[in-house]
Each structure stands twice: as structure tokens, then as C-alpha cells.
Design a protein around this motif. Sequence first.
Motif, PDB file in Angstrom:
ATOM      1  N   ARG A 161     -60.460   9.705 -46.394  1.00 45.00           N
ATOM      2  CA  ARG A 161     -61.435   8.565 -47.010  1.00 45.00           C
ATOM      3  C   ARG A 161     -61.933   7.477 -46.314  1.00 45.00           C
ATOM      4  O   ARG A 161     -62.982   7.014 -46.998  1.00 45.00           O
ATOM      5  N   LEU A 162     -61.100   7.037 -45.541  1.00 42.91           N
ATOM      6  CA  LEU A 162     -61.734   5.909 -44.637  1.00 42.91           C
ATOM      7  C   LEU A 162     -61.865   6.377 -43.195  1.00 42.91           C
ATOM      8  O   LEU A 162     -61.345   5.796 -42.287  1.00 42.91           O
ATOM      9  N   MET A 163     -62.323   7.568 -43.037  1.00 42.73           N
ATOM     10  CA  MET A 163     -62.383   8.305 -41.518  1.00 42.73           C
ATOM     11  C   MET A 163     -63.174   7.450 -40.357  1.00 42.73           C
ATOM     12  O   MET A 163     -62.825   7.531 -39.332  1.00 42.73           O
ATOM     13  N   ASP A 164     -64.244   6.725 -40.771  1.00 42.02           N
ATOM     14  CA  ASP A 164     -64.846   5.933 -39.892  1.00 42.02           C
ATOM     15  C   ASP A 164     -64.400   4.594 -39.849  1.00 42.02           C
ATOM     16  O   ASP A 164     -65.392   3.863 -39.088  1.00 42.02           O
ATOM     17  N   GLN A 165     -63.419   4.102 -40.229  1.00 42.88           N
ATOM     18  CA  GLN A 165     -63.027   2.573 -40.334  1.00 42.88           C
ATOM     19  C   GLN A 165     -61.437   2.380 -40.039  1.00 42.88           C
ATOM     20  O   GLN A 165     -60.501   3.264 -40.237  1.00 42.88           O
ATOM     21  N   ALA A 166     -61.362   1.683 -38.749  1.00 42.77           N
ATOM     22  CA  ALA A 166     -59.947   1.269 -38.260  1.00 42.77           C
ATOM     23  C   ALA A 166     -59.199   0.426 -39.273  1.00 42.77           C
ATOM     24  O   ALA A 166     -59.819  -0.266 -40.184  1.00 42.77           O
ATOM     25  N   TRP A 167     -58.031   0.917 -39.901  1.00 37.92           N
ATOM     26  CA  TRP A 167     -57.169   0.358 -40.717  1.00 37.92           C
ATOM     27  C   TRP A 167     -55.779   0.285 -40.157  1.00 37.92           C
ATOM     28  O   TRP A 167     -55.265   1.197 -39.494  1.00 37.92           O
ATOM     29  N   VAL A 168     -55.289  -0.426 -41.019  1.00 36.93           N
ATOM     30  CA  VAL A 168     -53.559  -0.510 -40.940  1.00 36.93           C
ATOM     31  C   VAL A 168     -53.023  -0.349 -42.398  1.00 36.93           C
ATOM     32  O   VAL A 168     -53.338  -1.234 -43.087  1.00 36.93           O
ATOM     33  N   ILE A 169     -51.963   0.377 -42.622  1.00 37.62           N
ATOM     34  CA  ILE A 169     -51.090   0.304 -43.688  1.00 37.62           C
ATOM     35  C   ILE A 169     -49.596   0.063 -43.399  1.00 37.62           C
ATOM     36  O   ILE A 169     -49.194   0.727 -42.769  1.00 37.62           O
ATOM     37  N   HIS A 170     -49.510  -1.182 -43.867  1.00 38.88           N
ATOM     38  CA  HIS A 170     -48.020  -1.945 -43.466  1.00 38.88           C
ATOM     39  C   HIS A 170     -46.928  -1.598 -44.658  1.00 38.88           C
ATOM     40  O   HIS A 170     -47.275  -2.162 -45.557  1.00 38.88           O
ATOM     41  N   ASP A 171     -46.255  -0.823 -44.219  1.00 38.39           N
ATOM     42  CA  ASP A 171     -44.755  -0.807 -45.268  1.00 38.39           C
ATOM     43  C   ASP A 171     -43.946  -1.754 -44.794  1.00 38.39           C
ATOM     44  O   ASP A 171     -42.949  -1.889 -43.803  1.00 38.39           O
ATOM     45  N   LYS A 172     -43.980  -2.916 -45.457  1.00 36.39           N
ATOM     46  CA  LYS A 172     -43.222  -4.242 -45.202  1.00 36.39           C
ATOM     47  C   LYS A 172     -41.712  -4.007 -45.637  1.00 36.39           C
ATOM     48  O   LYS A 172     -40.842  -4.421 -44.971  1.00 36.39           O
ATOM     49  N   ARG A 173     -41.412  -2.921 -46.505  1.00 30.03           N
ATOM     50  CA  ARG A 173     -39.997  -2.815 -46.833  1.00 30.03           C
ATOM     51  C   ARG A 173     -39.179  -2.188 -45.671  1.00 30.03           C
ATOM     52  O   ARG A 173     -38.142  -2.520 -45.354  1.00 30.03           O
ATOM     53  N   ARG A 174     -39.810  -1.394 -44.854  1.00 30.01           N
ATOM     54  CA  ARG A 174     -39.400  -0.395 -43.850  1.00 30.01           C
ATOM     55  C   ARG A 174     -39.887  -1.069 -42.454  1.00 30.01           C
ATOM     56  O   ARG A 174     -39.331  -0.628 -41.291  1.00 30.01           O
ATOM     57  N   LYS A 175     -40.635  -2.060 -42.524  1.00 29.45           N
ATOM     58  CA  LYS A 175     -41.034  -2.860 -41.230  1.00 29.45           C
ATOM     59  C   LYS A 175     -41.741  -1.867 -40.284  1.00 29.45           C
ATOM     60  O   LYS A 175     -41.500  -1.597 -39.182  1.00 29.45           O
ATOM     61  N   ALA A 177     -45.786   0.692 -39.760  1.00 28.77           N
ATOM     62  CA  ALA A 177     -47.178   0.610 -40.400  1.00 28.77           C
ATOM     63  C   ALA A 177     -47.967   1.914 -39.861  1.00 28.77           C
ATOM     64  O   ALA A 177     -47.405   2.623 -38.799  1.00 28.77           O
ATOM     65  N   ALA A 178     -48.840   2.591 -40.325  1.00 27.80           N
ATOM     66  CA  ALA A 178     -49.588   3.540 -40.117  1.00 27.80           C
ATOM     67  C   ALA A 178     -50.767   3.038 -39.392  1.00 27.80           C
ATOM     68  O   ALA A 178     -51.704   1.986 -40.153  1.00 27.80           O
ATOM     69  N   ILE A 179     -51.144   3.276 -38.247  1.00 31.39           N
ATOM     70  CA  ILE A 179     -52.196   2.716 -37.681  1.00 31.39           C
ATOM     71  C   ILE A 179     -53.329   3.470 -37.124  1.00 31.39           C
ATOM     72  O   ILE A 179     -53.138   4.471 -36.454  1.00 31.39           O
ATOM     73  N   TYR A 180     -54.759   3.311 -37.892  1.00 37.54           N
ATOM     74  CA  TYR A 180     -55.572   4.298 -37.522  1.00 37.54           C
ATOM     75  C   TYR A 180     -56.752   3.758 -36.916  1.00 37.54           C
ATOM     76  O   TYR A 180     -57.161   2.509 -37.064  1.00 37.54           O
ATOM     77  N   ASP A 181     -57.247   4.437 -35.672  1.00 37.12           N
ATOM     78  CA  ASP A 181     -58.225   3.618 -34.901  1.00 37.12           C
ATOM     79  C   ASP A 181     -59.745   4.415 -35.190  1.00 37.12           C
ATOM     80  O   ASP A 181     -60.653   3.957 -34.322  1.00 37.12           O
ATOM     81  N   GLY A 182     -59.800   5.044 -36.078  1.00 33.99           N
ATOM     82  CA  GLY A 182     -61.079   5.705 -36.355  1.00 33.99           C
ATOM     83  C   GLY A 182     -61.160   7.389 -35.937  1.00 33.99           C
ATOM     84  O   GLY A 182     -61.912   8.059 -36.417  1.00 33.99           O
ATOM     85  N   LYS A 183     -59.973   7.716 -35.216  1.00 38.34           N
ATOM     86  CA  LYS A 183     -59.863   8.898 -34.694  1.00 38.34           C
ATOM     87  C   LYS A 183     -58.605   9.699 -35.060  1.00 38.34           C
ATOM     88  O   LYS A 183     -58.536  10.839 -35.411  1.00 38.34           O
ATOM     89  N   ALA A 184     -57.548   8.797 -35.025  1.00 41.22           N
ATOM     90  CA  ALA A 184     -56.153   9.362 -35.259  1.00 41.22           C
ATOM     91  C   ALA A 184     -55.484   8.113 -35.775  1.00 41.22           C
ATOM     92  O   ALA A 184     -55.600   7.253 -35.228  1.00 41.22           O
ATOM     93  N   TYR A 185     -54.327   8.585 -36.214  1.00 42.64           N
ATOM     94  CA  TYR A 185     -53.447   7.454 -36.553  1.00 42.64           C
ATOM     95  C   TYR A 185     -51.865   7.621 -36.090  1.00 42.64           C
ATOM     96  O   TYR A 185     -51.573   8.912 -35.606  1.00 42.64           O
ATOM     97  N   VAL A 186     -51.121   6.760 -36.137  1.00 37.44           N
ATOM     98  CA  VAL A 186     -49.571   6.612 -35.422  1.00 37.44           C
ATOM     99  C   VAL A 186     -48.987   5.928 -36.283  1.00 37.44           C
ATOM    100  O   VAL A 186     -49.627   4.924 -36.932  1.00 37.44           O
ATOM    101  N   ILE A 187     -47.740   6.180 -36.441  1.00 35.64           N
ATOM    102  CA  ILE A 187     -46.751   5.204 -37.119  1.00 35.64           C
ATOM    103  C   ILE A 187     -45.884   4.580 -36.397  1.00 35.64           C
ATOM    104  O   ILE A 187     -45.202   5.485 -35.465  1.00 35.64           O
ATOM    105  N   THR A 188     -45.799   3.510 -36.295  1.00 35.05           N
ATOM    106  CA  THR A 188     -44.943   2.526 -35.412  1.00 35.05           C
ATOM    107  C   THR A 188     -44.278   1.600 -36.071  1.00 35.05           C
ATOM    108  O   THR A 188     -44.425   0.945 -37.269  1.00 35.05           O
ATOM    109  N   ASP A 189     -43.280   0.952 -35.515  1.00 39.42           N
ATOM    110  CA  ASP A 189     -42.470   0.021 -35.935  1.00 39.42           C
ATOM    111  C   ASP A 189     -43.213  -1.505 -35.872  1.00 39.42           C
ATOM    112  O   ASP A 189     -44.137  -1.422 -34.763  1.00 39.42           O
TER     113      ASP A 189
END
Length: 266
Positions: A161-175, A177-189
Motif C-alpha cells: 500500500r505504500l510501495m513507492d514511499q520509504a517508511w519505518v514501522i517501529h515495534d517499541k515493545r520488542r525494540k 523495526a521493519a524498515i522499507y526503502d521503496g524496494k524491499a524491507y528488512v526487520i532489524t533491532d
Amino acid sequence: MLLTFDGTFDGFMSVVYAVYYDKLSPTSIQIDGREQLSLGDLRRIETDDEKAARVFTAIRKKISPDAAYHVYYAFLSDDERRFLPMLKYIQLGFAVGHMVDSHLHESFVRDVRDFYRQVGREAHLLFGFCRFAETKQGVFYCPVTPKNDVLVLLAEHFVERLMDQAWVIHDKRRKKAAIYDGKAYVITDVPEDAKFSYAAGEEETQELWVMFFNTLAIKERKNKKLQRQLLPLYFRGNMTEFVEKSEKKNGSNTSIPMYGGCEKLE
């Protein structure tokens, strides 16, 4: 017998493989470092990606795609009791096939059903209640504090739904985040003290949204009980329309690591 693993889904699939091929009969399955004192045998199962893939493929083919979906969603539950019922569910599934979900006389089948429904419901609510704020670097940031580990489900949803926009979804409880650069995402601490700074005009946009929210409400028809049922209280600390204005200005220059071509949030 107590079995432990690394806490990943592939790790749990490796546990299922070991139980089947090594003829193990565990009385408890726990994540490394969280295991409780056990007077019986304790065995750690190493994660093997190839074995894990074989087990998950077998669940899809020999039981059903729905069963694979249920097992994965149940795994994302925050209930520490989930692993043994999931194992029993899979074992029964290999015996009865796609009819496994109809065996509701088995308590572990009901437990797995409850686990995946809770995860699915929370993810579905967050699809609509996530609030993104634009940062100074043009990356959109969304904090969440879900009870269950639904970050990967949120990431998959917003990639479409936001495929052309860089975004970060931050799970603060588990420290993390899913980080998306407009091409792929990665989940990192993510560091516990990581914060962000709004882009110019973002606070004004949020104030307009709050004004719209308050204006749209009909005072005579307020139903707080129904609102709590449809919108859990623990979601509201991350929702623009429920956060006090003073809280929104507490950003700092602590950066959040980005992925790929994205810049850091500062």
C-alpha cells in the motif's frame, strides 16, 4: 523432556523435524534463555533452514495451506504456552489431514485456534490504526506497541500500500523495526532510546487531523464502551488523535538505523 530453540519460526520447524525423526516426546518447548527449571532431560534443537522448509512444505501439502497459515499466525502469538499445542496440532494434522481444525474436542486444537485468531485480529486492527508521521528526511515513521509479534504482517501489508514511499514501522515493545526503502524491507533491532524529528509542517498536519477528529464526533452519540471494544486502549498511545500535543514535541536527535538507500532518521 524439555526442548529449547532460538525463538525463530525456522527454529520451531526444526523442533518439529527433530520430534518426528528422533522420536522425541517433549513435555515442554521453550525459547533459549527463557526456559524454566526442569528435572527431566533438556535438549537444545539447532535451527536448520533446510529441515524447517521441508516441515513447512509438508504442513501445506499433507495437511492444508490453511493449517500452515494457522501455525504461522499462532507462532506470532505472545502466549508462552503456544509451542506444545502447536506441535500437537501439527502431529494430529499429519494423521487426519485437512480435517484437523474440526477436531475441536482436542484442547490443543482450540488453543491454536485462539492463538491465530488473536494475532489475526490484532494485525487487522493495526492495518487501519497505524499512524505514520513524516520525518525531516522524508521517511514516514510509525510506532506500534502490539501485544503479539505482528510486525512482519504489518510490513507485508504496507509494502503493497505504500510501495513507492520509504517508511519505518517501529515495534517499541520488542525494540525492533521493519524498515522499507521503496524496494524491499528488512526487520532489524532498534535501540531502546531511538527517537525521531518531524518534518516541517508535520505537527500542523497532525493538529488539523485532531481538529477533524474532534469536529466529526457527535457529542450526544459518544459511546466509550463501544469505542474501547473497537479500538483497544493500548493502541491509543501511538495514535495522533489520542496523543497530547505536548507529547508530540519530545523528539530528539537520536537516529534510527535505516536500510538500503534510505538515510538515517535524526
